[in-house]
Enzyme design. Structure first.
Site, PDB file in Angstrom:
ATOM      1  N   HIS A   1      -5.279   3.883  -2.389  1.00  0.00           N
ATOM      2  CA  HIS A   1      -6.638   4.282  -2.012  1.00  0.00           C
ATOM      3  C   HIS A   1      -6.912   5.685  -2.564  1.00  0.00           C
ATOM      4  CE1 HIS A   1      -9.702   4.715   1.563  1.00  0.00           C
ATOM      5  NE2 HIS A   1     -10.219   5.054   0.398  1.00  0.00           N
TER       6      HIS A   1
ATOM      7  N   ASN B   1       0.858  -1.189   0.000  1.00  0.00           N
ATOM      8  CA  ASN B   1       0.000   0.000   0.000  1.00  0.00           C
ATOM      9  C   ASN B   1       0.893   1.237   0.000  1.00  0.00           C
ATOM     10  OD1 ASN B   1      -1.444   2.236   1.040  1.00  0.00           O
ATOM     11  ND2 ASN B   1      -3.111   0.833   1.521  1.00  0.00           N
TER      12      ASN B   1
ATOM     13  N   THR C   1      -8.499   3.973   7.201  1.00  0.00           N
ATOM     14  CA  THR C   1      -9.749   3.208   7.185  1.00  0.00           C
ATOM     15  C   THR C   1      -9.911   2.543   8.546  1.00  0.00           C
ATOM     16  OG1 THR C   1      -9.120   2.719   4.915  1.00  0.00           O
ATOM     17  CG2 THR C   1     -11.069   1.615   5.770  1.00  0.00           C
TER      18      THR C   1
ATOM     19  N   GLU D   1     -11.398  -8.916   2.024  1.00  0.00           N
ATOM     20  CA  GLU D   1     -10.150  -8.628   2.730  1.00  0.00           C
ATOM     21  C   GLU D   1     -10.530  -8.516   4.198  1.00  0.00           C
ATOM     22  OE1 GLU D   1      -7.421  -5.637   1.243  1.00  0.00           O
ATOM     23  OE2 GLU D   1      -6.744  -5.204   3.282  1.00  0.00           O
TER      24      GLU D   1
ATOM     25  N   ARG E   1      -6.801  13.103  -0.126  1.00  0.00           N
ATOM     26  CA  ARG E   1      -5.814  13.576   0.844  1.00  0.00           C
ATOM     27  C   ARG E   1      -4.413  13.015   0.595  1.00  0.00           C
ATOM     28  NH1 ARG E   1      -7.508  10.436   6.346  1.00  0.00           N
ATOM     29  NH2 ARG E   1      -9.457  11.541   6.000  1.00  0.00           N
TER      30      ARG E   1
ATOM     31  N   HIS F   1       0.976   5.932   1.733  1.00  0.00           N
ATOM     32  CA  HIS F   1       1.790   6.649   2.717  1.00  0.00           C
ATOM     33  C   HIS F   1       2.906   7.460   2.047  1.00  0.00           C
ATOM     34  CE1 HIS F   1      -0.378   4.193   5.623  1.00  0.00           C
ATOM     35  NE2 HIS F   1      -0.141   3.182   4.815  1.00  0.00           N
TER      36      HIS F   1
ATOM     37  N   ARG G   1      -9.008   8.353  -2.296  1.00  0.00           N
ATOM     38  CA  ARG G   1     -10.067   8.825  -1.399  1.00  0.00           C
ATOM     39  C   ARG G   1     -10.848   9.960  -2.046  1.00  0.00           C
ATOM     40  NH1 ARG G   1      -9.397   7.430   4.354  1.00  0.00           N
ATOM     41  NH2 ARG G   1     -11.031   8.986   4.602  1.00  0.00           N
TER      42      ARG G   1
ATOM     43  N   GLU H   1      -8.088   0.733  -3.812  1.00  0.00           N
ATOM     44  CA  GLU H   1      -8.978   0.796  -2.647  1.00  0.00           C
ATOM     45  C   GLU H   1      -9.896   1.982  -2.868  1.00  0.00           C
ATOM     46  OE1 GLU H   1      -7.661   1.329   1.418  1.00  0.00           O
ATOM     47  OE2 GLU H   1      -6.140  -0.148   0.972  1.00  0.00           O
TER      48      GLU H   1
ATOM     49  N   HIS I   1      -4.224  -4.577   7.308  1.00  0.00           N
ATOM     50  CA  HIS I   1      -4.349  -3.455   8.237  1.00  0.00           C
ATOM     51  C   HIS I   1      -3.528  -3.708   9.501  1.00  0.00           C
ATOM     52  CE1 HIS I   1      -5.865   0.326   9.674  1.00  0.00           C
ATOM     53  NE2 HIS I   1      -6.471   0.468   8.518  1.00  0.00           N
TER      54      HIS I   1
HETATM   55  N1  PXP Z   1      -6.020  -2.813   3.555  1.00  0.00           N
HETATM   56  C1  PXP Z   1      -6.920  -1.808   3.597  1.00  0.00           C
HETATM   57  C2  PXP Z   1      -8.292  -2.062   3.080  1.00  0.00           C
HETATM   58  C3  PXP Z   1      -6.567  -0.534   4.117  1.00  0.00           C
HETATM   59  O1  PXP Z   1      -7.485   0.438   4.165  1.00  0.00           O
HETATM   60  C4  PXP Z   1      -5.248  -0.331   4.545  1.00  0.00           C
HETATM   61  C5  PXP Z   1      -4.842   1.031   5.056  1.00  0.00           C
HETATM   62  O2  PXP Z   1      -4.805   1.939   4.025  1.00  0.00           O
HETATM   63  C6  PXP Z   1      -4.341  -1.390   4.466  1.00  0.00           C
HETATM   64  C7  PXP Z   1      -4.750  -2.628   3.987  1.00  0.00           C
HETATM   65  C8  PXP Z   1      -2.914  -1.245   4.899  1.00  0.00           C
HETATM   66  O3  PXP Z   1      -2.883  -0.988   6.271  1.00  0.00           O
HETATM   67  P1  PXP Z   1      -1.521  -0.531   6.948  1.00  0.00           P
HETATM   68  O4  PXP Z   1      -1.121   0.759   6.332  1.00  0.00           O
HETATM   69  O5  PXP Z   1      -1.877  -0.433   8.394  1.00  0.00           O
HETATM   70  O6  PXP Z   1      -0.523  -1.619   6.657  1.00  0.00           O
END
Ligand code: PXP
Length: 252
Positions: A52, A11, A110, A163, A58, A14, A54, A79, A202
């Site tokens: 994602h 992901n 999320t 998921e 953001r 970040h 959004r 996402e 997550h």
């Molecule tokens: N899966 C989903 C659906 C998420 O919303 C997120 C966070 O953006 C992640 C996985 C990844 O989570 P993390 O950044 O805590 O590893």
């Protein structure tokens, strides 16, 4: 017996969060570059890229999604919420996978899974979004809490995968951690019984991913924050050394 290979989706929201902290709207040339981060993740062994888009933009911007889609050999997992304009973008961009998540303006990330159970009535917006995406050839996954009623609803709504939200497991310790792992084990087995593909994500990090690797139905993890946090340490030394050497070279 060859060991099974669980796919790793990285992901990269970040990276965009860091960029947006300085350059709003992802100006061309703004750093850190999301596509460059994506290529590094792929070199490191990522099987797919998760981003994602959004509604409040953001972090990830529309151009980021197009750039990620343009990377050769990269699977893209978008996402997204089920807002009609986001669904329209997804149908145009055609990611390999769409993970439907709830979206609240004030949240940091999320926070909970989708409430598929409440959405389970004929003609619900969630069901319509799932079918629109599936009709565009996109694999649709629902991000849900590891709760049986949500899994049954996801299946009934026409999702191909779920998921499982691992946040409660990741945030627990001691006996609570075992209990949350048991929730995930039960949910993964139930989803598999219903013919759903099972993904998880997550709050996962190297120190807590082990027990989940032993849950047979799980075929994919989506991980972001801990990887970017680790990258700061693994990469910062090299970045500072590069700058030090450059300054020294230029002043020689
Ligand atoms: N899966 C989903 C659906 C998420 O919303 C997120 C966070 O953006 C992640 C996985 C990844 O989570 P993390 O950044 O805590 O590893």
């Amino acid at each position: 017996m060859t060991p099974r290979r669980i796919r790793l989706g990285v992901n990269i929201d970040h990276i965009a969060t860091l960029r947006e902290a300085r350059y709003r709207g992802g100006l061309p040339g703004a750093e850190p570059d999301v596509a460059q981060a994506a290529r590094a993740a792929l070199r490191g062994g990522a099987d797919s890229l998760t981003a994602h888009l959004r509604e409040d933009r953001r972090h990830i911007q529309d151009e980021d999604v197009r750039a990620l889609r343009g990377l050769a050999d990269a699977r893209l997992n978008l996402e997204m919420s089920i807002a009609p304009q986001i669904v329209a973008i997804a149908c145009a961009v055609r990611p390999d996978q769409a993970t439907l998540v709830p979206e609240r303006r004030q949240e940091l990330t999320t926070e909970g899974g989708l409430d598929a159970a409440t959405a389970l009535f004929a003609g619900s917006p969630l069901e319509r979004a799932i079918h629109r995406l599936r009709d565009s050839g996109i694999l649709v996954s629902l991000f849900i809490d590891p709760v049986e009623i949500q899994i049954i609803a996801a299946s009934a709504l026409g999702a191909v995968a779920v998921e499982l939200h691992t946040g409660a497991y990741a945030g627990a310790s001691g006996a609570q951690s075992e209990a949350r792992l048991a929730d995930l084990r039960g949910a993964a087995a139930r989803a598999q019984e219903l013919g759903l593909r099972v993904f998880a994500g997550h709050g996962l990090r190297e120190s807590n991913v082990g027990p989940l690797c032993r849950l047979a139905p799980i075929e994919e993890f989506n991980i972001g924050h801990s990887l970017v946090a680790a990258a700061v340490f693994h990469g910062l030394e090299r970045a500072v050394r590069g700058m030090r050497e450059r300054i020294d070279r230029e002043t020689r």
